[in-house]
Write a protein that holds these residues in place. Sequence first.
Motif, mmCIF file in Angstrom:
data_model
loop_
_atom_site.group_PDB
_atom_site.id
_atom_site.type_symbol
_atom_site.label_atom_id
_atom_site.label_comp_id
_atom_site.label_asym_id
_atom_site.label_seq_id
_atom_site.Cartn_x
_atom_site.Cartn_y
_atom_site.Cartn_z
ATOM 1 N N HIS A 153 -8.208 62.917 35.624
ATOM 2 C CA HIS A 153 -8.089 62.575 34.218
ATOM 3 C C HIS A 153 -9.132 61.575 33.787
ATOM 4 N N LYS A 154 -9.897 61.242 34.526
ATOM 5 C CA LYS A 154 -10.758 60.115 33.995
ATOM 6 C C LYS A 154 -12.348 60.438 34.621
ATOM 7 N N ARG A 155 -12.725 61.748 34.358
ATOM 8 C CA ARG A 155 -14.316 62.122 34.947
ATOM 9 C C ARG A 155 -15.236 61.407 34.279
ATOM 10 N N GLU A 156 -16.384 61.304 35.010
ATOM 11 C CA GLU A 156 -17.663 60.632 34.575
ATOM 12 C C GLU A 156 -18.928 61.796 34.881
ATOM 13 N N TYR A 157 -19.745 61.884 33.954
ATOM 14 C CA TYR A 157 -20.758 62.872 34.083
ATOM 15 C C TYR A 157 -21.983 62.172 33.750
ATOM 16 N N SER A 158 -22.984 62.746 34.618
ATOM 17 C CA SER A 158 -24.393 62.379 34.472
ATOM 18 C C SER A 158 -25.132 63.585 34.216
ATOM 19 N N VAL A 159 -25.795 63.563 33.082
ATOM 20 C CA VAL A 159 -26.445 64.606 32.589
ATOM 21 C C VAL A 159 -28.282 64.260 32.512
ATOM 22 N N THR A 160 -29.099 64.770 32.928
ATOM 23 C CA THR A 160 -30.529 64.747 33.055
ATOM 24 C C THR A 160 -31.045 65.334 31.681
ATOM 25 N N CYS A 161 -31.915 64.721 31.170
ATOM 26 C CA CYS A 161 -32.810 65.491 30.219
ATOM 27 C C CYS A 161 -34.365 65.497 30.561
ATOM 28 N N THR A 169 -31.904 60.269 32.357
ATOM 29 C CA THR A 169 -30.363 60.533 32.546
ATOM 30 C C THR A 169 -29.601 59.585 31.641
ATOM 31 N N GLY A 170 -28.469 60.441 31.188
ATOM 32 C CA GLY A 170 -27.216 59.699 30.438
ATOM 33 C C GLY A 170 -25.839 59.896 31.212
ATOM 34 N N CYS A 171 -25.125 59.188 30.701
ATOM 35 C CA CYS A 171 -23.667 59.259 31.451
ATOM 36 C C CYS A 171 -22.616 58.978 30.237
ATOM 37 N N GLY A 172 -21.518 59.790 30.629
ATOM 38 C CA GLY A 172 -20.394 59.669 29.551
ATOM 39 C C GLY A 172 -19.193 60.408 30.210
ATOM 40 N N SER A 173 -18.034 60.033 29.344
ATOM 41 C CA SER A 173 -16.833 60.787 29.838
ATOM 42 C C SER A 173 -16.653 62.096 29.654
ATOM 43 N N SER A 174 -17.677 62.850 29.260
ATOM 44 C CA SER A 174 -17.905 64.405 28.981
ATOM 45 C C SER A 174 -19.219 64.772 29.049
ATOM 46 N N LYS A 175 -19.420 65.944 29.289
ATOM 47 C CA LYS A 175 -20.742 66.393 29.537
ATOM 48 C C LYS A 175 -21.383 66.348 27.999
ATOM 49 N N LYS A 176 -20.711 66.424 26.920
ATOM 50 C CA LYS A 176 -21.178 66.516 25.620
ATOM 51 C C LYS A 176 -22.007 65.055 25.475
ATOM 52 N N ILE A 177 -20.803 64.152 25.638
ATOM 53 C CA ILE A 177 -21.470 62.833 25.487
ATOM 54 C C ILE A 177 -22.381 62.368 26.559
ATOM 55 N N ALA A 178 -22.583 62.788 27.730
ATOM 56 C CA ALA A 178 -23.688 62.278 28.609
ATOM 57 C C ALA A 178 -24.968 63.098 28.096
ATOM 58 N N LYS A 179 -24.962 64.273 27.553
ATOM 59 C CA LYS A 179 -26.292 64.955 27.152
ATOM 60 C C LYS A 179 -26.622 64.258 25.954
ATOM 61 N N ARG A 180 -25.688 63.941 25.029
ATOM 62 C CA ARG A 180 -26.164 62.940 23.778
ATOM 63 C C ARG A 180 -27.110 61.674 24.231
ATOM 64 N N SER A 181 -26.229 60.947 25.417
ATOM 65 C CA SER A 181 -26.738 59.867 25.837
ATOM 66 C C SER A 181 -28.149 60.006 26.585
ATOM 67 N N ALA A 182 -28.432 61.213 27.187
ATOM 68 C CA ALA A 182 -29.797 61.452 27.720
ATOM 69 C C ALA A 182 -31.022 61.676 26.588
ATOM 70 N N ALA A 183 -30.240 62.423 25.579
ATOM 71 C CA ALA A 183 -31.138 62.578 24.650
ATOM 72 C C ALA A 183 -31.655 61.307 23.546
ATOM 73 N N GLU A 184 -30.719 60.518 23.720
ATOM 74 C CA GLU A 184 -30.904 59.359 22.893
ATOM 75 C C GLU A 184 -31.822 58.228 23.508
ATOM 76 N N GLN A 185 -31.753 58.482 25.052
ATOM 77 C CA GLN A 185 -32.666 57.512 25.901
ATOM 78 C C GLN A 185 -34.162 58.306 26.086
ATOM 79 N N MET A 186 -34.227 59.625 25.884
ATOM 80 C CA MET A 186 -35.374 60.212 25.949
ATOM 81 C C MET A 186 -36.134 59.871 24.693
#
Length: 305
Positions: A153-161, A169-186
């Motif tokens: 009920h409270k997953r955390e995802y790390s996605v690499t760009c 690497t970006g983190c978030g409560s969904s894969k979409k949010i983590a992917k967006r975070s990784a893109a922003e950091q890149m």
Amino acid sequence: MSQERFPAASKRSSAKNNLSLEQMIAASPGKTPIQMLHEYGTKIGKPPIYYMEKAEGNAHLPSFIFNVEIGAVTSTGQGLSKKAAKHKAAEAALNILKGEPGMSLPFPMTEVPDSPKPSQNQSNPIGTLQELAVQKGWRLPEYSVALESGPAHKREYSVTCRIEAFLETGCGSSKKIAKRSAAEQMIAKLQNLPDSSDTPGISGFRWESLKNSSAEKITMLKRNPLSIPNTDYVQMLSDLSQEQGFEVTFLDIDELTVNGQYQCLAEIAASPVTVCHGTGISCGNAHNDAAHSALQYVKIMATSK
């Protein structure tokens, strides 16, 4: 934010090196702390090793903390980009080695911006990053899920760009949010690069160069097995990186394995970037295991046809 871990008998040797360090700084007014610390560490036979201690804050305003070890000295630096944090850590280490921990050395700050520039389109960083890659003639960004953790009920995802030689690497409560975070950091990382680094593989190191290299460290790696007990693989990898001109960063993973062991990643800044995983009963053992895996990969690349 720096700290000093000198053995009681080391002050005499520190004083012995003060004059030469001051002369190096005075003779190289245009070099950054990272460059100066690298040169000094090479000179005394103890190249600096950087470790990322923590990454926190929001995706649009991150904060990084890096430690650097050189001999008996350990210092910490914090910044709004990884490069800025390493810059601060190296500067603190140089001040300690110079004998004035509270002083600031006259290094150029403009080469390492302390804050990321705003992206051209914050509402769609994934699209912005793709447009940026097309403009530069690079391959399109690649995304992959690196880690899933937490209860259902409270997953955390790390996605690499990954884009060319760069990895974030970006983190978030969904894969979409983590992917967006990784893109922003890149995007922030690419915008923080100096103008001269507008090409893939900022370190200038490519794996193909290992095959024809006859330097001492890589030759020993090619000839000798990587199975000798009690070997300091971190030091071996550091020595090899100095010889071949690539950068290694150790990234600690906060989460333990299912067996309760520490985890670490060893990132080799090459073209393409390579990340190797390691585990151990302590943080140091995990670093050594990751370095061992990295050395195995380097050996394969150096001997493959």
